[in-house]
Design a protein around this motif. Structure first.
Motif, PDB file in Angstrom:
ATOM      1  N   ALA A  95      42.250  30.822  36.888  1.00  0.00           N
ATOM      2  CA  ALA A  95      42.456  32.263  37.048  1.00  0.00           C
ATOM      3  C   ALA A  95      43.452  32.585  38.153  1.00  0.00           C
ATOM      4  N   TYR A  96      43.579  31.712  39.151  1.00  0.00           N
ATOM      5  CA  TYR A  96      44.380  32.065  40.326  1.00  0.00           C
ATOM      6  C   TYR A  96      45.832  32.408  39.998  1.00  0.00           C
ATOM      7  N   PRO A  97      46.538  31.636  39.152  1.00  0.00           N
ATOM      8  CA  PRO A  97      47.934  32.011  38.865  1.00  0.00           C
ATOM      9  C   PRO A  97      48.073  33.422  38.306  1.00  0.00           C
ATOM     10  N   MET A  98      47.052  33.920  37.605  1.00  0.00           N
ATOM     11  CA  MET A  98      47.110  35.263  37.036  1.00  0.00           C
ATOM     12  C   MET A  98      46.750  36.334  38.053  1.00  0.00           C
ATOM     13  N   THR A  99      46.120  35.959  39.168  1.00  0.00           N
ATOM     14  CA  THR A  99      45.670  36.930  40.167  1.00  0.00           C
ATOM     15  C   THR A  99      46.333  36.728  41.525  1.00  0.00           C
ATOM     16  N   GLN A 100      47.284  35.801  41.611  1.00  0.00           N
ATOM     17  CA  GLN A 100      47.817  35.409  42.911  1.00  0.00           C
ATOM     18  C   GLN A 100      48.457  36.557  43.679  1.00  0.00           C
ATOM     19  N   ALA A 101      48.998  37.558  42.976  1.00  0.00           N
ATOM     20  CA  ALA A 101      49.652  38.669  43.670  1.00  0.00           C
ATOM     21  C   ALA A 101      48.700  39.382  44.619  1.00  0.00           C
ATOM     22  N   ALA A 102      47.418  39.412  44.291  1.00  0.00           N
ATOM     23  CA  ALA A 102      46.449  40.089  45.152  1.00  0.00           C
ATOM     24  C   ALA A 102      46.248  39.360  46.470  1.00  0.00           C
ATOM     25  N   PHE A 103      46.553  38.050  46.494  1.00  0.00           N
ATOM     26  CA  PHE A 103      46.223  37.240  47.665  1.00  0.00           C
ATOM     27  C   PHE A 103      47.439  36.806  48.479  1.00  0.00           C
ATOM     28  N   LYS A 104      48.642  37.090  48.001  1.00  0.00           N
ATOM     29  CA  LYS A 104      49.832  36.615  48.718  1.00  0.00           C
ATOM     30  C   LYS A 104      49.910  37.098  50.156  1.00  0.00           C
ATOM     31  N   PRO A 105      49.624  38.392  50.450  1.00  0.00           N
ATOM     32  CA  PRO A 105      49.666  38.796  51.863  1.00  0.00           C
ATOM     33  C   PRO A 105      48.653  38.051  52.725  1.00  0.00           C
ATOM     34  N   VAL A 211      33.382  40.448  52.532  1.00  0.00           N
ATOM     35  CA  VAL A 211      33.262  40.398  51.075  1.00  0.00           C
ATOM     36  C   VAL A 211      34.184  41.454  50.463  1.00  0.00           C
ATOM     37  N   PHE A 212      34.968  41.045  49.497  1.00  0.00           N
ATOM     38  CA  PHE A 212      35.760  41.965  48.678  1.00  0.00           C
ATOM     39  C   PHE A 212      35.305  41.809  47.240  1.00  0.00           C
ATOM     40  N   ILE A 213      34.823  42.897  46.635  1.00  0.00           N
ATOM     41  CA  ILE A 213      34.355  42.830  45.248  1.00  0.00           C
ATOM     42  C   ILE A 213      35.104  43.861  44.414  1.00  0.00           C
ATOM     43  N   ASP A 214      35.705  43.362  43.337  1.00  0.00           N
ATOM     44  CA  ASP A 214      36.598  44.131  42.485  1.00  0.00           C
ATOM     45  C   ASP A 214      36.000  44.228  41.091  1.00  0.00           C
ATOM     46  N   SER A 215      35.756  45.462  40.616  1.00  0.00           N
ATOM     47  CA  SER A 215      35.112  45.696  39.323  1.00  0.00           C
ATOM     48  C   SER A 215      33.676  45.177  39.374  1.00  0.00           C
ATOM     49  N   VAL A 216      32.839  45.949  40.020  1.00  0.00           N
ATOM     50  CA  VAL A 216      31.548  45.497  40.536  1.00  0.00           C
ATOM     51  C   VAL A 216      30.454  45.531  39.468  1.00  0.00           C
ATOM     52  N   LEU A 405      36.043  47.847  45.041  1.00  0.00           N
ATOM     53  CA  LEU A 405      37.157  48.436  44.305  1.00  0.00           C
ATOM     54  C   LEU A 405      36.780  48.590  42.840  1.00  0.00           C
ATOM     55  N   SER A 406      37.177  49.720  42.234  1.00  0.00           N
ATOM     56  CA  SER A 406      36.962  49.961  40.809  1.00  0.00           C
ATOM     57  C   SER A 406      38.216  50.557  40.210  1.00  0.00           C
ATOM     58  N   GLY A 407      38.409  50.322  38.910  1.00  0.00           N
ATOM     59  CA  GLY A 407      39.446  51.016  38.166  1.00  0.00           C
ATOM     60  C   GLY A 407      38.863  52.265  37.537  1.00  0.00           C
ATOM     61  N   GLU A 408      39.603  53.354  37.581  1.00  0.00           N
ATOM     62  CA  GLU A 408      39.098  54.643  37.091  1.00  0.00           C
ATOM     63  C   GLU A 408      38.638  54.566  35.644  1.00  0.00           C
ATOM     64  N   ARG A 434      43.144  54.979  40.770  1.00  0.00           N
ATOM     65  CA  ARG A 434      43.390  55.975  39.725  1.00  0.00           C
ATOM     66  C   ARG A 434      44.245  55.391  38.607  1.00  0.00           C
ATOM     67  N   GLY A 435      43.865  55.705  37.385  1.00  0.00           N
ATOM     68  CA  GLY A 435      44.654  55.285  36.239  1.00  0.00           C
ATOM     69  C   GLY A 435      44.512  53.829  35.863  1.00  0.00           C
ATOM     70  N   GLU A 436      43.692  53.070  36.583  1.00  0.00           N
ATOM     71  CA  GLU A 436      43.593  51.626  36.363  1.00  0.00           C
ATOM     72  C   GLU A 436      42.354  51.261  35.560  1.00  0.00           C
ATOM     73  N   GLY A 437      42.332  50.011  35.084  1.00  0.00           N
ATOM     74  CA  GLY A 437      41.227  49.506  34.289  1.00  0.00           C
ATOM     75  C   GLY A 437      40.438  48.451  35.032  1.00  0.00           C
ATOM     76  N   HIS A 438      40.243  47.296  34.386  1.00  0.00           N
ATOM     77  CA  HIS A 438      39.398  46.232  34.920  1.00  0.00           C
ATOM     78  C   HIS A 438      40.180  45.357  35.901  1.00  0.00           C
ATOM     79  N   THR A 439      39.541  45.014  37.022  1.00  0.00           N
ATOM     80  CA  THR A 439      40.074  44.143  38.086  1.00  0.00           C
ATOM     81  C   THR A 439      41.479  44.538  38.535  1.00  0.00           C
ATOM     82  N   PRO A 440      41.628  45.681  39.215  1.00  0.00           N
ATOM     83  CA  PRO A 440      42.954  46.146  39.639  1.00  0.00           C
ATOM     84  C   PRO A 440      43.376  45.685  41.032  1.00  0.00           C
ATOM     85  N   ALA A 441      42.867  44.556  41.513  1.00  0.00           N
ATOM     86  CA  ALA A 441      43.132  44.132  42.895  1.00  0.00           C
ATOM     87  C   ALA A 441      44.606  43.930  43.199  1.00  0.00           C
ATOM     88  N   ALA A 442      45.404  43.566  42.190  1.00  0.00           N
ATOM     89  CA  ALA A 442      46.820  43.302  42.420  1.00  0.00           C
ATOM     90  C   ALA A 442      47.689  44.542  42.251  1.00  0.00           C
TER      91      ALA A 442
END
Length: 484
Positions: A95-105, A211-216, A405-408, A434-442
């Motif tokens: 999963a990490y290559p698809m979500t890496q943008a959320a963790f780069k900083p 703890v960071f939880i996205d789409s809880v 974090l949740s997507g609207e 706002r305007g987002e769906g599932h797992t919008p961390a990135a």
């Protein structure tokens, strides 16, 4: 060796020198790849051995795959970020290559640690075939039981499916943390991974820094029970947005009415449709049926970019041109089978949720009806599974720093779930994209906000006004996209 390094099996990549000794675990250079992402992520990999049954440490053992995405700093912070994947059934490493943008900083100062959950990826995987939507009768409950039995036969004598639930992964994570010698970790969980994060916080609070939880997913929730309701609400929101947009309304009319009409048609009279496979371009003929329609409606609702395409696909199908929709159904079912270990999903769901699932009268007239609860209960009748801990379904109470974090428009874990969980987390902050769906961390400025949260541990003081720039994705009016 076992006395010096209990529970640890060190395996380097063939011919590679060790790049890093992290506590008792040696990591070697590797690359992380995902089928849907071009390129690879440079990382360091290792193997870690644990008992299959933690209550019998001298019994059968399994090997977990680990990966470390190293920090850029010469002297990284001592508390890594640990990614907990969703599903259930998804590998954190895959999963990490698809979500890496959320963790780069975060990589400026912290490693990202990936501990593949047992039963996923290459860690004693429990891969089972998903129902074949192209075959009539594959959606029956007896077919569901048969699929579970067939998968069990594949692993007979090799795997005990009772030990592949969330509690077993929690024990694995804690043993990895101790072997690494890190006093605390920062947890980042998405979707089902939020259940893992909250359960780890419940069992090992002293080992958690943040703890960071996205789409809880609330601990009290029986996974799958609300899917029919949540999907209907997400699709209703899509219909309202289209109706409020003059161009979308003129092009598609009431897209909710179109969807329901299509469902009635294909349920009563599925028909063969010929199209080219979206990956191989090979011609194929399959029935245009209710399963295909529901798959596209549900999975396209996860992401605002695909939701924007949904009215076009439904309108084309209603006009007698279902080929684009069918091609998308084929693509989605294939991706799910590649990315999720359905056997591991059963071990989790059967142990933790199945006995609570109900066929609700209120769901009978929803788009999905009671298909999912009925299907899960049928498979769990034959799938050996453990019992959940007595307090597993209780809310998690904590004063640790938690960012939610949740997507609207999330069709699976809507914002009301995060509100529920935040009620017992006294040092938390709940954000909605706002305007987002599932797992919008990135999405948007969230990666920067995540880094600030982990650095300062002050969720209530976080300035999240940058999220106000997010908004609805315009709908496709034809195959070229939205209006200019």
């Amino acid at each position: 060796m076992r006395a010096l390094l209990p529970l640890v099996l060190l395996l380097a990549l063939p011919g590679a020198a060790f790049a890093r000794q992290f506590g008792a675990i040696a990591f070697a250079p590797c690359e992380l790849k995902a089928g849907r992402v071009a390129g690879a992520v440079a990382a360091e990999c290792a193997r870690f051995e644990v008992p299959e049954n933690h209550a019998e440490p001298q019994g059968r053992r399994i090997t977990l795959r680990l990966a470390l995405v190293p920090a850029r700093a010469e002297a990284p912070a001592p508390d890594p970020m640990v990614l907990l994947a969703g599903g259930p059934g998804q590998s954190a490493i895959d999963a990490y290559p698809m979500t890496q943008a959320a963790f780069k900083p975060l990589l400026a100062r912290r490693h990202v640690l990936l501990v593949e959950q047992r039963g996923t990826g290459q860690s004693s995987p429990l891969k089972c075939a998903l129902p074949d939507w192209k075959q009539p009768g594959e959606g029956t409950l007896e077919a569901a039981r048969g699929q579970a039995r067939e998968c069990l036969r594949r692993y007979e004598g090799k795997v005990d499916t009772r030990f592949y639930a969330t509690s077993d992964y929690i024990a694995d994570l804690e043993q990895v943390r101790q072997a690494l010698g890190v006093p605390q970790v920062n947890l980042a969980g998405g979707s089902y991974g939020t259940r893992v994060a909250l359960e780890y916080l419940r069992r090992h609070p002293a080992a958690v820094r943040s703890v960071f939880i996205d789409s809880v997913a609330p601990p009290e929730l029986a996974l799958g029970q609300d899917h029919a309701r949540n999907l209907d609400e997400a699709l209703a929101a899509m219909t309202r947005r289209c109706s409020a947009d003059a161009a979308c309304r003129a092009r598609y009319g009431d897209i909710g009415v179109t969807l329901r009409s299509l469902q009635r048609q294909v349920k009563a009279n599925p028909r063969p449709v010929t199209f080219r496979h979206p990956r191989t371009h090979t011609p194929m003929t399959v029935p245009f049926n209710e399963a295909a329609l529901l798959a596209v409606a549900r999975l396209f609702s996860y992401d605002p970019k695909t939701t924007a395409l949904l009215p076009l696909l439904l309108s084309e199908a209603a006009a007698g041109r279902p080929e684009p929709l069918m091609a998308q159904a084929e693509l989605m079912f294939g991706s799910l089978g590649d990315e999720l270990a359905h056997g591991m999903e059963l071990s989790v769901t059967c142990a933790e949720d199945a006995d609570l699932l109900q066929s609700l009268p209120a769901d009978r007239d929803r788009l999905m009806g009671n298909v999912l609860p009925d299907f899960v209960r049928a498979q769990c009748e034959v799938w050996p599974h453990a019992a959940r801990p007595p307090d597993f379904k209780q809310p998690v109470v904590s004063d640790k720093p938690v960012l939610l974090l949740s997507g609207e428009y999330d069709p699976v874990t809507p914002p009301r779930y995060a509100e529920q969980v935040a009620g017992t987390l006294s040092n938390s902050r709940n954000l909605v994209a706002r305007g987002e769906g599932h797992t919008p961390a990135a999405t948007g400025c969230m990666p920067r906000l995540l880094r600030e949260f982990v650095e300062k541990l002050q969720p209530k003081a976080l300035d999240a006004s940058c999220l106000d720039a997010l908004g609805d994705t315009p709908f496709f009016l034809d195959s070229l996209g939205p209006a200019p």
